[in-house]
Scaffold this active site. Structure first.
Site, PDB file in Angstrom:
ATOM      1  N   ASP A   1     -23.107 -22.918  13.837  1.00 55.53           N
ATOM      2  CA  ASP A   1     -22.939 -22.046  14.999  1.00 55.53           C
ATOM      3  C   ASP A   1     -23.106 -20.580  14.622  1.00 55.53           C
ATOM      4  O   ASP A   1     -23.135 -19.718  15.489  1.00 55.53           O
ATOM      5  CB  ASP A   1     -21.559 -22.256  15.637  1.00 55.53           C
TER       6      ASP A   1
ATOM      7  N   ASP B   1     -23.630 -33.423  20.709  1.00 56.90           N
ATOM      8  CA  ASP B   1     -22.602 -32.603  20.060  1.00 56.90           C
ATOM      9  C   ASP B   1     -21.324 -33.409  19.776  1.00 56.90           C
ATOM     10  O   ASP B   1     -21.122 -34.495  20.335  1.00 56.90           O
ATOM     11  CB  ASP B   1     -22.291 -31.399  20.967  1.00 56.90           C
TER      12      ASP B   1
HETATM   13  C1  GLA Z   1     -20.825 -26.363  19.901  1.00 60.70           C
HETATM   14  C2  GLA Z   1     -22.266 -26.211  19.477  1.00 60.70           C
HETATM   15  C3  GLA Z   1     -22.873 -25.017  20.158  1.00 60.70           C
HETATM   16  C4  GLA Z   1     -22.761 -25.174  21.651  1.00 60.70           C
HETATM   17  C5  GLA Z   1     -21.321 -25.369  22.039  1.00 60.70           C
HETATM   18  C6  GLA Z   1     -21.178 -25.698  23.507  1.00 60.70           C
HETATM   19  O1  GLA Z   1     -20.019 -25.374  19.377  1.00 60.70           O
HETATM   20  O2  GLA Z   1     -22.368 -26.109  18.099  1.00 60.70           O
HETATM   21  O3  GLA Z   1     -24.220 -24.874  19.777  1.00 60.70           O
HETATM   22  O4  GLA Z   1     -23.530 -26.271  22.057  1.00 60.70           O
HETATM   23  O5  GLA Z   1     -20.708 -26.415  21.319  1.00 60.70           O
HETATM   24  O6  GLA Z   1     -19.880 -25.903  23.889  1.00 60.70           O
END
Ligand code: GLA
Length: 729
Positions: free
Chosen positions: A548, A478
């Protein structure tokens, strides 16, 4: 060989299965762009370009008595700066005397088999074994710059890969202020630009606009390719449809700040330039040094559908690498929307057991598992297990999960650091911050300075440690904020304009090391959803979390935009709970699955809160997905929106390369009483073959399905969807 040099005409002609690209060296040594489009019989096409005296367009010194020749009015492979071409430059170079003039002219070229590689950068591979490369060398002795224009032809894919190497062949330092990777000229016609803009939770929304006189530009200065603009553009004929019309794509294999500029000039011709970095980019080239500008994949097709299909095949087969490039990927369940930061072994194991029972294959433990990570304000950088949450350790949890039959995957955010972390307390200079200035925060965290080798090595070391210590099959990588305060504590002032790009090179080095060292691990990219969804990342992470926003109705636009350039296999897509956590909308589980199946299919919800009938549906979906996986991964993808214009619905079709299977999916975005009938026409089938329509108990010839089409049954309820499987008999 797919590259031809005609020494009499001085033309260089590149050929793919369906396209021809031609350039020529003119009487002044300018490398002229001649033609790019549908495949034609080899011929000298310079006749297309007529020169006239154009007022206020200057003439190169050698052409001072030939006023009809101006760099401002001819199509070029690589546009100059400061010497009379007032359109978009492909480069900007600052010489020690303060001038900004560069006019590299042709000196020689070389044609060789195979595909070029770029030092430290992702680049498409010669997956079909038929690639050929042209290197055209241009020099400007005036400023001491040499540029090597690289073109690799991927004939089967109808792709021409381009990149540029800049070399200082002089005796004094040069500063590159703009380093273009590709200049594309469209001399005639009326063009639309399709670009993909967005925001967090709404990435890659397609927008189609006529190319106006003047410059239209998109790009990113965020140190990541960004949610806001994607480094992929389409220029298509104003009248182009899915099925016909000239369409050109420019796809950047780059994950950092970029600029994509399109200009329509006074006489109507269009030039597009893709370049690395934003306005702050400055790269010093000492004598003898060189700089590689990242790769652009160019493609031409008749119709938008074909263009997307060409990119799908090229990205899947030539850009993505490793074991997961093609074929099966495990269906996963991710803990994020199920438990967020509330990681408790019992709850996690319960989720894993329920998932295993339904046919899921991989459990992904998302954010929250490491030391001090109680919420998103702290602890990034401290990549050891959180003993408060996991008293018996991460190893124990993994082995318990493995006993349910599931593989195990782990979330990390390696390029970041929290102020409240042991890592930051030990190495404050590892973060991008400007001395004497309070840094801008994003999600209350800072970006690590990946231009530094010690930081790169730290990341390689801790990720390798996790992968060597635990039984981990998958990593979610990420990146949850934009870069600001771009300053490296190791570099002198005059090199600070290099930091943003050096950080991307650092990331590529880290990823290259890890994917080579751990070839059995599936890496999925992520950046607050799809903030770094680009073909550069796909060279290392063949799958990227697309957004997301898991609401299937919102995802229709996000995924449709994404699939203009990137194949379904790269699109991380999950079935989540209803009401949806981002929109509060309730949709049927069948619709959520129909949408997630147009991507890297998985689940992300608390299964203990799912109704028994929906659990049965999930079991069935996973079985269906398995059966359809080859078609979903490698089928030809067609958008059917043109058939449903004015309807509140979105439809797409996948057809197997052998044309023996197809899957139609329709999702409605609003339901109306006494509604008009929806009707679609199939595409890409074998007209002479008979197809069985599985869910309709009908058998019809391909030609009937393609021309008479198919009328959908009336769909009722909230956000219903419809799927129809076709099988050749
Ligand atoms: C990001 C990712 C999510 C999740 C969060 C965790 O927003 O896109 O899928 O993994 O971080 O903090």
């Amino acid at each position: 060989m797919s590259i031809l040099w005609n020494s009499e005409q001085k033309t260089l002609t590149l050929e793919t299965a369906g396209t021809t690209y031609q350039m020529a060296v003119d009487q002044y040594g300018v490398l002229r762009h001649v033609y790019y489009g549908k495949k034609v019989v080899p011929a000298d096409m310079m006749y297309l370009h007529r020169n006239y005296d154009r007022g206020f367009s200057g003439n190169p010194y050698e052409a001072r008595t030939n006023r009809s020749y101006s760099l401002d009015a001819v199509c070029q492979e690589f546009s100059s700066c400061g010497v009379g071409d007032f359109r978009l430059p492909s480069l900007r170079v600052l010489s020690p005397d303060g001038s900004r003039c560069a006019d590299p002219r042709y000196v020689r070229h070389e044609i060789r088999p195979g595909k070029y590689a770029l030092p430290g950068l992702p680049a498409a591979l010669d997956a079909d074994g038929d690639a050929a490369t042209l290197e055209a060398v241009l020099e400007d002795p005036g400023c001491g710059l040499r540029v090597r224009l690289l073109y690799s032809v991927l004939p089967k894919k109808d792709i021409i890969a381009r990149a540029v190497l800049y070399e200082n062949m002089g005796t004094a330092p040069l500063v590159l202020e703009k380093a273009g990777s590709c200049c594309l000229e469209l001399p005639f016609g009326s063009w639309d630009l399709i670009h993909f803009h967005g925001r967090h939770c709404a990435e890659r929304t397609p927008e189609r606009l006529p190319v106006m006189h003047g410059i239209q530009a998109v790009g990113s200065g965020r140190g990541m390719s960004s949610h806001q603009h994607n480094p992929f553009l389409i220029l298509c004929d104003h009248l182009a449809t899915e099925d016909r019309g000239d369409c050109y794509g420019m796809m950047y294999l780059y994950s950092g700040s970029f600029r994509a500029e399109v200009e329509r000039e006074a006489y109507g011709s269009v030039r597009a330039v893709m370049s690395v970095g934003d306005e702050s980019f400055r790269w010093t080239l000492l004598p003898g040094e060189s700089f590689a500008a990242p790769e652009v994949l160019l493609s031409y097709a008749d119709g938008l559908a074909r263009l997307s299909q060409q990119y799908h095949a090229a990205v899947r087969e030539n850009v993505c690498r490793g074991e997961y490039r093609l074929g099966h990927r495990p269906v996963l369940i991710n803990s994020w929307e199920a438990v967020y930061f509330h990681i408790q072994p019992d709850r996690i194991l319960d989720l894993a057991r329920r998932a295993a029972d339904l046919g899921v294959e991989l459990f992904v433990l998302d954010d929250g598992w490491f030391k001090g990570r109680t919420d998103d304000n702290r602890a990034l950088g401290d990549w050891v297990e959180n003993r408060d949450k996991l008293p018996e350790g991460l190893g124990r949890l993994i082995s318990d999960i493995r006993k349910t039959g599931l593989l195990f995957g782990l979330w990390v955010e390696p390029e970041m650091v929290s102020e409240d972390s042991d890592l930051y307390r030990a190495h404050p200079d590892w973060a991008l911050t400007v001395p004497g200035r309070k840094p801008t925060m994003g999600r209350n965290q800072l970006v690590l300075d990946l231009s530094r080798k010690d930081v790169q090595d730290f990341i390689i070391h801790f990720v390798s440690g996790l992968l060597e210590t635990y039984d981990i099959s998958y990593i979610k990588w990420d990146f949850n904020r934009s870069m600001t305060d771009v300053y490296s504590h190791l570099l002198p002032a005059e090199k600070q304009g290099e930091v943003s790009h050096r950080a991307v090179l650092g990331l590529y080095r880290v990823l290259e090391t890890l994917v080579t060292r751990f070839p059995h691990v599936l890496f999925e990219g992520c950046a607050g959803g799809g903030g770094r969804f680009d073909a550069g990342m796909m060279h290392y992470t063949p799958q990227i979390w697309c957004s997301d926003d898991t609401d299937p109705i919102e995802r229709l636009t996000i995924q449709k935009g994404t699939l203009f350039g990137y194949p379904l296999s790269t699109v991380g897509a999950h079935v989540s709970i209803a009401p949806n956590h981002q929109t509060g909308r309730t949709t049927p589980i069948a619709t959520r699955a129909a949408v997630a199946m147009a991507g890297g299919f998985g689940y992300e919800l608390d299964l203990s809160r799912v109704a028994p009938e929906d659990l049965d549906a999930i079991r069935e979906q996973i079985r269906d997905f398995r059966a359809d996986e080859p078609l979903l991964r490698e089928g030809l993808y067609f958008r059917l929106d043109e058939d449903l214009a004015g309807m509140d619905a979105c439809a797409w079709l996948l057809v197997s390369p052998e044309k023996d299977k197809a899957l139609l999916t329709v999702v409605t975005t609003a339901t109306h009483a006494n509604a008009p009938l929806m009707h679609v026409r199939f595409k890409g089938l074998d007209p002479d073959a008979l197809y069985r329509l599985k869910e309709e108990d009908l058998t019809l010839p391909g030609s009937v399905l393609m021309h008479a089409g198919f009328t959908l049954p009336m769909l009722r309820g909230d956000y219903p969807s419809f799927r129809l499987h076709l099988e050749r008999i």
